[in-house]
Design a protein around this motif. Structure first.
Motif, PDB file in Angstrom:
ATOM      1  N   HIS A 294       6.133   7.530  13.185  1.00  0.00           N
ATOM      2  CA  HIS A 294       6.934   6.903  12.132  1.00  0.00           C
ATOM      3  C   HIS A 294       7.486   5.561  12.596  1.00  0.00           C
ATOM      4  O   HIS A 294       7.614   4.621  11.820  1.00  0.00           O
ATOM      5  N   MET A 295       7.885   5.501  13.890  1.00  0.00           N
ATOM      6  CA  MET A 295       8.428   4.285  14.469  1.00  0.00           C
ATOM      7  C   MET A 295       7.994   4.202  15.924  1.00  0.00           C
ATOM      8  O   MET A 295       7.926   5.233  16.612  1.00  0.00           O
ATOM      9  N   THR A 296       7.691   3.005  16.389  1.00  0.00           N
ATOM     10  CA  THR A 296       7.481   2.825  17.822  1.00  0.00           C
ATOM     11  C   THR A 296       8.767   2.294  18.438  1.00  0.00           C
ATOM     12  O   THR A 296       9.527   1.551  17.804  1.00  0.00           O
ATOM     13  N   VAL A 297       9.007   2.683  19.666  1.00  0.00           N
ATOM     14  CA  VAL A 297      10.209   2.280  20.386  1.00  0.00           C
ATOM     15  C   VAL A 297       9.886   1.091  21.279  1.00  0.00           C
ATOM     16  O   VAL A 297       8.904   1.112  22.034  1.00  0.00           O
ATOM     17  N   ALA A 298      10.685   0.048  21.185  1.00  0.00           N
ATOM     18  CA  ALA A 298      10.619  -1.095  22.096  1.00  0.00           C
ATOM     19  C   ALA A 298      11.987  -1.215  22.744  1.00  0.00           C
ATOM     20  O   ALA A 298      12.994  -1.336  22.044  1.00  0.00           O
ATOM     21  N   SER A 299      12.047  -1.139  24.053  1.00  0.00           N
ATOM     22  CA  SER A 299      13.349  -1.091  24.710  1.00  0.00           C
ATOM     23  C   SER A 299      13.428  -2.077  25.866  1.00  0.00           C
ATOM     24  O   SER A 299      12.429  -2.422  26.503  1.00  0.00           O
ATOM     25  N   LEU A 300      14.663  -2.515  26.124  1.00  0.00           N
ATOM     26  CA  LEU A 300      14.986  -3.360  27.272  1.00  0.00           C
ATOM     27  C   LEU A 300      16.337  -2.907  27.824  1.00  0.00           C
ATOM     28  O   LEU A 300      17.169  -2.373  27.083  1.00  0.00           O
ATOM     29  N   ARG A 301      16.540  -3.144  29.099  1.00  0.00           N
ATOM     30  CA  ARG A 301      17.850  -2.841  29.669  1.00  0.00           C
ATOM     31  C   ARG A 301      18.924  -3.633  28.930  1.00  0.00           C
ATOM     32  O   ARG A 301      18.706  -4.783  28.527  1.00  0.00           O
ATOM     33  N   ARG A 302      20.077  -3.034  28.775  1.00  0.00           N
ATOM     34  CA  ARG A 302      21.171  -3.669  28.049  1.00  0.00           C
ATOM     35  C   ARG A 302      21.838  -4.693  28.969  1.00  0.00           C
ATOM     36  O   ARG A 302      22.921  -4.488  29.507  1.00  0.00           O
TER      37      ARG A 302
END
Length: 409
Positions: A294-302
Motif C-alpha cells: 500500500h505504501m513504501t517506506v523511505a526513511s532517514l535518521r532524524r
C-alpha cells in the motif's frame, strides 16, 4: 557529443546510482551522442559477480547502445564502512592501471562526467579529465563528509576532514558541479563553491504500470539500502504500534546494507512478527512487491544534516503509483512527499509520529485515500521527474562545460 562517464555502479546492479547512470547514458545515446561508461564489474550489494559475467582486468561490452568498460576490483558484501572503503580503493587502484598509457578507453572526448557517492569513481574521473585536459562535470549524488558527520563521526575528526577536503577538491577541479538537491547546493556554497558553477539535477524515474489492490489493513514495504543513515529499526517500531492496534497487514523489507544485521536480530527476536526480510533482488523481481504494498517506506535518521537529502526510493515508488511513508527530518524529502500529494511525512518525535500514523491508518476510507495518493504520485512524476527530463538537463550542463573550455582555448 562524446561523453566519458565514470561511475562505480552501473546496470545491471540494483542501486540508485546504477539506475541514474544507465538511464541517462542510454537517453544520450538514443539522441545520437557517443557515450562511454567506465565502471566496475556488477557485484552490488552481495559482493558476488553477477551471473553471465567473468571478471577480467578490463572488459568491454555494449549495454543498450552504450559502450561500457568494466574494471577489475575487490568484491565483497556491502556490510560495513571498512568493506566499502576496501572495495572502493581497489576500484581506484585498478582503475588507474586501466586508464593509463594507451588504454582502449581513449582520450578523444568532449566532456568527462564523474559521479560521486561513493567518491572513488569521481576521483578517477577528476584525475583523468585533468591529466588529459578535458572538460569536467562532477555530480554529487551525496555529500559523504556530511553523511559521515550525521551518522556519528565528529566533524573535527581526521577522516571527516579528509573526506571534506577530497570532495571540495573535486568542486575546485570541475568546470561544472551537479548536485541532486537544493540542500547539497547550499552546503557546497557555504564551503566556497561558486553558485554560478552549480546546477541541481534531481533523481527521477519513468512511470511503470503497477496494478494495486488497496483493500485490507495497511501493507508497508521497504525496498533499498539498510544503512546507518536509514534508521530502518525506527520504522519497524512504528509499524509495531500499528500492529498492536490491528491496523497493519504486513511489512515487507528487501535490501542489504551495514545495518541489515540489526534488522535481522530484531525480527529474529520476535518483536516484529508482522515483518518479513529478504535479500536484495533485481528490479524486475521487486515489481510485484511494489504492487502488493500500500505504501513504501523511505526513511532517514532524524538529523538536520539529512534535511537536504531525498532518498531515490521516493521517486521509484511514485513512478509506480505507490504512495510513500517518509520517516525522517523536516527538509526536502518531506516537502516533496507533501507537495506531490503522494504520501505522508513523519518528521516529529516518536510519540507524535506514531500517533499521526495511527490516525492515518485508522481513518475512514483508507483504500480511497491510498488510491488518490497513488494517482497523485504518478502524475507528479510524469510532470516533473521523468528520466528523459533529467537526462536533458544533464546533457545541457555537459554541453555548457565543453563550450566553456572551447572559449577559454
Amino acid at each position: 557529443m562524446r561523453i566519458l562517464y565514470f561511475t562505480q555502479f552501473f546496470s545491471p546492479e540494483n542501486i540508485a546510482g546504477a539506475f541514474r547512470a544507465h538511464d541517462h547514458a542510454v537517453a544520450w545515446a538514443e539522441k545520437g551522442h557517443d557515450v562511454t561508461v567506465f565502471t566496475g564489474w556488477p557485484n552490488y550489494p552481495a559482493g558476488k559477480l553477477f551471473d553471465g559475467y567473468a571478471m577480467e582486468r578490463l572488459g568491454e561490452e555494449s549495454v543498450d547502445g552504450v559502450r561500457v568498460f568494466r574494471s577489475q576490483s575487490k568484491m565483497q558484501a556491502n556490510t560495513s564502512f571498512k568493506k566499502r572503503i576496501e572495495s572502493g580503493l581497489s576500484f581506484v587502484i585498478n582503475g588507474l592501471r586501466n586508464t593509463r598509457g594507451n588504454s582502449p578507453i581513449g582520450k578523444d572526448y568532449d566532456a568527462v562526467l564523474a559521479t560521486s557517492g561513493t567518491v572513488f569513481a569521481a576521483w578517477l574521473g577528476v584525475r583523468y579529465a585533468k591529466k588529459n585536459r578535458l572538460p569536467l562535470v562532477v555530480e554529487f549524488r551525496d555529500l559523504t563528509y556530511r553523511q559521515m558527520a550525521a551518522t556519528g563521526s565528529s566533524e573535527s575528526c581526521a577522516k571527516v576532514k579528509a573526506m571534506k577536503a577530497c570532495e571540495l577538491s573535486f568542486c575546485k577541479a570541475a568546470d561544472k558541479v551537479v548536485v541532486l538537491t537544493e540542500g547539497f547546493g547550499r552546503e557546497l556554497a557555504l564551503q566556497g563553491v561558486p553558485e554560478s558553477k552549480m546546477a541541481v539535477v534531481p533523481n527521477g524515474a519513468d512511470p511503470v504500470f503497477c496494478e494495486h489492490d488497496w483493500t485490507g489493513a495497511l501493507r508497508l514495504g521497504y525496498f533499498g539500502t539498510m544503512g546507518i543513515s536509514q534508521d530502518v529499526v525506527r520504522t519497524l517500531d512504528f509499524a509495531a504500534g500499528l500492529a498492536r492496534e490491528g491496523l497493519l497487514g504486513s511489512y515487507d523489507l528487501v535490501g542489504e546494507g551495514a545495518s541489515r544485521g540489526v534488522v535481522e536480530e530484531g525480527i529474529a527476536s520476535g518483536a516484529y512478527p508482522f515483518a518479513s526480510l529478504s535479500r536484495g533482488v533485481p528490479m524486475d523481481e521487486l515489481e510485484p512487491r511494489y504492487a502488493s504494498a500500500h505504501m513504501t517506506v523511505a526513511s532517514l535518521r532524524r538529523n538536520a544534516s539529512f534535511a537536504g537529502t531525498i532518498p531515490s526510493k521516493i521517486f521509484q515508488s511514485f513512478a509506480r503509483g505507490t504512495p510513500v511513508l517518509f520517516v525522517g527530518p523536516e527538509g526536502e524529502a518531506a516537502r516533496l512527499v507533501r507537495e506531490s500529494g503522494g504520501g505522508i511525512a513523519l518528521c516529529g518525535g516518536d510519540a507524535e509520529c506514531a500517533e499521526a500514523l495511527r490516525e492515518f491508518a485508522g481513518g475512514p476510507d483508507l483504500p480511497g485515500r491510498l488510491a488518490a495518493m497513488g494517482a497523485s504520485a504518478r502524475s507528479f512524476m510524469e510532470r516533473n521527474y521523468t528520466r528523459s527530463q533529467m537526462a536533458e538537463r544533464m546533457l545541457g550542463i555537459l554541453e555548457d562545460a565543453a563550450a566553456g573550455i572551447r572559449r577559454k582555448r
